[in-house]
Design a protein around this motif. Structure first.
Motif, short mmCIF file in Angstrom:
data_model
loop_
_atom_site.label_atom_id
_atom_site.label_comp_id
_atom_site.label_asym_id
_atom_site.label_seq_id
_atom_site.Cartn_x
_atom_site.Cartn_y
_atom_site.Cartn_z
N LEU A 85 40.08 42.88 45.82
CA LEU A 85 38.86 43.50 46.36
C LEU A 85 38.14 44.31 45.28
CD1 LEU A 85 37.13 43.98 49.02
CD2 LEU A 85 38.09 46.26 48.91
N LEU A 86 38.89 45.15 44.55
CA LEU A 86 38.23 45.99 43.55
C LEU A 86 37.57 45.14 42.46
CD1 LEU A 86 40.66 49.03 43.19
CD2 LEU A 86 38.57 48.85 44.54
N ALA A 87 38.28 44.11 42.00
CA ALA A 87 37.69 43.26 40.94
C ALA A 87 36.39 42.64 41.43
CB ALA A 87 38.70 42.19 40.54
N GLN A 125 46.04 49.95 37.96
CA GLN A 125 45.54 48.60 38.22
C GLN A 125 44.04 48.66 38.52
OE1 GLN A 125 46.07 46.33 42.04
NE2 GLN A 125 47.51 45.19 40.76
N ALA A 126 43.64 49.68 39.30
CA ALA A 126 42.21 49.85 39.60
C ALA A 126 41.43 50.03 38.30
CB ALA A 126 42.02 51.04 40.53
N ALA A 127 41.95 50.87 37.41
CA ALA A 127 41.25 51.11 36.14
C ALA A 127 41.15 49.82 35.33
CB ALA A 127 41.97 52.20 35.35
N ALA A 128 42.18 48.99 35.41
CA ALA A 128 42.18 47.74 34.64
C ALA A 128 41.11 46.77 35.15
CB ALA A 128 43.56 47.10 34.69
N VAL A 129 40.94 46.72 36.47
CA VAL A 129 39.96 45.76 37.01
C VAL A 129 38.55 46.36 37.13
CG1 VAL A 129 41.72 44.39 38.22
CG2 VAL A 129 40.49 46.20 39.47
#
Ligand SMILES: NC(=O)c1ccc[n+]([C@@H]2O[C@H](COP(=O)([O-])OP(=O)(O)OC[C@H]3O[C@@H](n4cnc5c(N)ncnc54)[C@H](OP(=O)(O)O)[C@@H]3O)[C@@H](O)[C@H]2O)c1
Length: 221
Positions: A85-87, A125-129
């Motif tokens: 979803l975030l990506a 993970q959020a920061a990565a995407v």
């Protein structure tokens, strides 16, 4: 740039769930405009309707529109579907502070336990995407039951706030303090979010043993 925290419009991804509606309820009660996001505009509107009249205006939109329309966005979605979803919202969330409260937990007959996360934590993970957003971890330990309980005026706990950008963590600490009784406490860089997310499994055990909605307080600060 000075930000007036009281005026922030707060968007909530997965805002139709317990945690999202709970946070929406508290921020609306504090006078914020809140936008409930969902994969379905219809579900978002229905959830917003339920909270209408609790304080600041509450609207319901798709997750993408909520991301575009809000100043600060909270990701309150299950761990399953988090990265995806975030990506998919990276463009809409660019330039914004994104607050991640997601706890990657598994549940079995022995209770809750932390799941391994390749990036180290859901927040990382959020920061990565979301390379163009500023991700802050917070609100991991706040019980949705308390947030939604109309009879609870004050929530007695510290919210641990983690991130790599001082302005953003200061902002989220100030936002946490908009909930009566809550104090936002800086608790380290994003690389230390994993332990905070995993600690939720311990709080679930506490809650089950003592029939409570336990929160944390940090002493001597
Ligand atoms: N519940 C708590 O007490 C609590 C406390 C602290 C932190 N948290 C964290 O907050 C997050 C949300 O918890 P919750 O209990 O509110 O969860 P939830 O009710 O299971 O899910 C929240 C919303 O996310 C959307 N959603 C479900 N599956 C999805 C997917 N695969 N992809 C995208 N969106 C999806 C759904 O909204 P739509 O169908 O409308 O899109 C759902 O209403 C979790 O990560 C949890 O670890 C929860």
């Amino acid at each position: 740039m000075t930000v007036n925290v009281q005026e922030l419009v707060i968007g909530i991804l997965g805002g139709t769930g317990d945690q999202g509606r709970g946070l929406a309820n508290r921020f609306a009660r504090a006078g914020h405009r809140v936008i409930i996001g969902s994969r379905s505009e219809e579900r978002a509107r229905a959830a917003a309707q339920e909270l209408a009249g609790s304080g600041g205006p509450v609207d319901g939109m798709t997750n993408a529109d909520a991301s575009r329309s809000a100043d600060v966005v909270i990701a309150a979605i299950p761990w399953e579907g988090h990265a995806e979803l975030l990506a998919s919202l990276a463009a809409e969330l660019a330039g914004k502070v994104v607050i991640d409260c997601v706890n990657p937990l598994g549940f079995d007959a022995k209770g809750a336990y932390p799941l391994p996360v390749p990036e180290g934590s859901a927040a990382q993970q959020a920061a990565a995407v979301l390379p163009d957003s500023t991700v802050v971890g917070a609100f991991h330990h706040v019980s949705a039951k308390l947030l939604l309980d109309a009879g609870v005026d004050t929530i007695d706990m510290d919210v641990l706030v983690l991130g790599d950008d001082r302005e953003a963590t200061d902002l989220v600490q100030a936002l946490a303090a908009r909930i009566p009784g809550v104090r936002g406490v800086y608790a380290g860089r994003l690389r230390n979010a994993g332990q905070v997310e995993a600690l939720t499994a311990n709080l679930v055990s506490v809650n089950r043993r003592y029939k409570a909605h336990a929160g944390l307080r940090v002493t001597d600060i």
